[in-house]
Design a protein around this motif. Structure first.
Motif, short mmCIF file in Angstrom:
data_model
loop_
_atom_site.label_atom_id
_atom_site.label_comp_id
_atom_site.label_asym_id
_atom_site.label_seq_id
_atom_site.Cartn_x
_atom_site.Cartn_y
_atom_site.Cartn_z
N PHE A 91 5.16 -32.05 153.64
CA PHE A 91 4.56 -31.80 155.52
C PHE A 91 4.87 -31.14 156.53
O PHE A 91 6.81 -30.25 156.00
CB PHE A 91 4.66 -33.27 156.37
CG PHE A 91 4.43 -34.70 155.66
CD1 PHE A 91 3.72 -35.36 155.84
CD2 PHE A 91 5.48 -35.21 154.53
CE1 PHE A 91 2.69 -36.17 155.03
CE2 PHE A 91 4.50 -35.92 153.83
CZ PHE A 91 3.49 -36.60 154.52
N ASP A 92 4.49 -30.28 156.77
CA ASP A 92 5.41 -29.25 157.74
C ASP A 92 5.09 -29.65 159.17
O ASP A 92 4.93 -28.98 160.57
CB ASP A 92 3.77 -28.04 158.22
CG ASP A 92 3.99 -26.82 158.48
OD1 ASP A 92 5.46 -26.36 158.65
OD2 ASP A 92 2.93 -26.43 159.12
N LEU A 93 6.40 -30.01 158.84
CA LEU A 93 7.20 -30.96 160.15
C LEU A 93 8.57 -30.48 160.25
O LEU A 93 8.93 -30.11 159.31
CB LEU A 93 6.90 -32.78 160.02
CG LEU A 93 5.54 -32.90 160.10
CD1 LEU A 93 5.88 -34.52 159.38
CD2 LEU A 93 5.09 -32.81 160.83
N PRO A 94 9.37 -29.90 161.51
CA PRO A 94 10.28 -30.18 161.54
C PRO A 94 10.99 -30.87 161.24
O PRO A 94 10.74 -32.47 161.48
CB PRO A 94 10.65 -29.59 162.94
CG PRO A 94 9.94 -30.27 163.69
CD PRO A 94 8.47 -30.49 163.00
N LEU A 95 12.44 -31.64 160.39
CA LEU A 95 13.17 -32.64 160.36
C LEU A 95 14.56 -32.65 160.72
O LEU A 95 15.42 -31.83 161.21
CB LEU A 95 13.22 -33.03 158.28
CG LEU A 95 12.44 -32.75 157.74
CD1 LEU A 95 12.74 -32.59 156.14
CD2 LEU A 95 11.26 -34.21 158.38
N ARG A 96 14.95 -34.14 161.83
CA ARG A 96 16.28 -34.03 161.82
C ARG A 96 16.94 -35.82 161.20
O ARG A 96 16.16 -35.83 162.16
CB ARG A 96 16.80 -34.11 162.58
CG ARG A 96 16.20 -32.96 164.01
CD ARG A 96 16.91 -32.38 164.84
NE ARG A 96 18.74 -32.55 165.17
CZ ARG A 96 19.05 -31.66 166.07
NH1 ARG A 96 18.67 -30.95 166.45
NH2 ARG A 96 20.35 -32.28 166.09
N LEU A 97 17.85 -34.77 160.46
CA LEU A 97 18.35 -36.58 159.77
C LEU A 97 19.54 -36.55 159.46
O LEU A 97 20.62 -35.40 159.81
CB LEU A 97 17.81 -35.78 157.81
CG LEU A 97 17.23 -35.60 157.06
CD1 LEU A 97 16.93 -35.31 155.89
CD2 LEU A 97 15.63 -37.10 157.85
N GLY A 98 20.04 -37.86 159.77
CA GLY A 98 21.12 -38.01 160.32
C GLY A 98 21.40 -39.47 159.28
O GLY A 98 20.76 -40.46 159.09
N LEU A 99 22.79 -39.72 159.15
CA LEU A 99 23.11 -41.01 157.72
C LEU A 99 24.56 -41.75 159.09
O LEU A 99 25.51 -41.08 159.24
CB LEU A 99 24.28 -40.51 156.97
CG LEU A 99 22.69 -39.67 155.55
CD1 LEU A 99 23.95 -40.26 154.88
CD2 LEU A 99 21.77 -41.47 155.80
N GLY A 100 24.14 -43.03 159.04
CA GLY A 100 25.08 -43.93 159.52
C GLY A 100 24.99 -45.77 159.22
O GLY A 100 24.39 -45.77 158.40
N PRO A 101 26.11 -45.87 159.40
CA PRO A 101 26.02 -47.47 159.32
C PRO A 101 24.81 -48.64 159.91
O PRO A 101 25.15 -49.01 159.36
CB PRO A 101 27.70 -48.18 159.55
CG PRO A 101 28.11 -47.24 160.98
CD PRO A 101 27.23 -46.30 160.31
N ASN A 102 24.54 -47.69 160.51
CA ASN A 102 23.13 -48.90 161.08
C ASN A 102 22.81 -48.04 161.88
O ASN A 102 22.53 -46.19 162.13
CB ASN A 102 23.33 -49.90 162.45
CG ASN A 102 24.81 -48.92 163.43
OD1 ASN A 102 24.04 -48.19 164.37
ND2 ASN A 102 26.26 -49.52 163.70
N PRO A 103 21.57 -47.94 162.12
CA PRO A 103 19.80 -47.05 163.21
C PRO A 103 20.72 -45.98 164.26
O PRO A 103 20.27 -45.31 164.33
CB PRO A 103 18.97 -48.04 163.13
CG PRO A 103 18.92 -48.92 162.09
CD PRO A 103 20.56 -49.19 162.26
N PHE A 104 21.09 -47.26 165.77
CA PHE A 104 21.65 -46.58 166.37
C PHE A 104 22.83 -45.51 165.94
O PHE A 104 22.71 -43.81 166.20
CB PHE A 104 22.88 -47.10 167.13
CG PHE A 104 22.85 -46.81 168.53
CD1 PHE A 104 22.32 -46.38 169.58
CD2 PHE A 104 24.53 -46.08 168.94
CE1 PHE A 104 22.20 -45.64 170.78
CE2 PHE A 104 24.90 -45.41 170.10
CZ PHE A 104 24.16 -45.43 170.48
N VAL A 105 23.89 -45.02 164.59
CA VAL A 105 24.96 -44.98 164.71
C VAL A 105 24.13 -43.40 163.67
O VAL A 105 24.44 -41.83 163.51
CB VAL A 105 26.01 -44.86 164.15
CG1 VAL A 105 26.85 -43.79 163.53
CG2 VAL A 105 26.75 -45.73 164.96
#
Length: 157
Positions: A89-103
């Motif tokens: 996909f020709d899309l910009p990505l911003r990935l983050g990891l945390g213990p829940n969706p908010f984090v």
């Protein structure tokens, strides 16, 4: 000098013509919005994310949460798996990891590839109130009380 993304945002906020905006933000692209195509692309993204995790939550257009518990690879491997799943996909990505969706979302806001692997409260403390998405009126009232960050809000009795 502003980074290209900030320069582009500023140009559009000032109603600059696209030719002028691209002269400032060299990597900018002009995209014609097509809601039908957008929906089809987003469905494709959600299907592709199944390759990284069988538990994908469609949180809103452009935002999805994946449950990675029990998936082998650890944080670096998980980020690689998601990037691999979305490589077509020709899309910009911003990935983050945390213990829940908010984090996890806050981690992605901080910087692409950020992992919160420590205390979530400490990680979130410096974030502005707007991370709560509670609206400008609430944020303005809290600022009148001297509260500008999530940490300051959490410290209230």
């Amino acid at each position: 000098m502003l980074p290209p993304s900030d320069a582009l945002a500023l140009c559009y906020a000032l109603a600059v013509r696209s030719v002028q905006a691209q002269a400032v933000a060299h990597d900018a692209r002009t995209v014609i919005d097509d809601q039908t195509r957008d929906a089809a692309v987003w469905e494709g993204v959600l299907e592709a994310l199944d390759a990284a995790s069988p538990l994908v939550e469609d949180a809103a257009w452009g935002r999805a949460f994946l449950e990675m518990t029990g998936i082998e690879g650890g944080p670096a491997g998980w980020l690689d798996a998601v990037r691999g799943a979305l490589a077509g996909f020709d899309l910009p990505l911003r990935l983050g990891l945390g213990p829940n969706p908010f984090v996890a979302e806050a981690a992605a806001v901080r910087a692409d590839g950020t992992v919160c692997d420590g205390d979530p409260a400490a990680f979130l403390a410096a974030f502005p109130l707007e991370q709560l998405d509670c609206g400008p009126t609430v944020c303005d009232r809290l600022r009148l009380l001297g509260i500008a960050t999530l940490g300051e809000l959490a410290a209230l009795p």
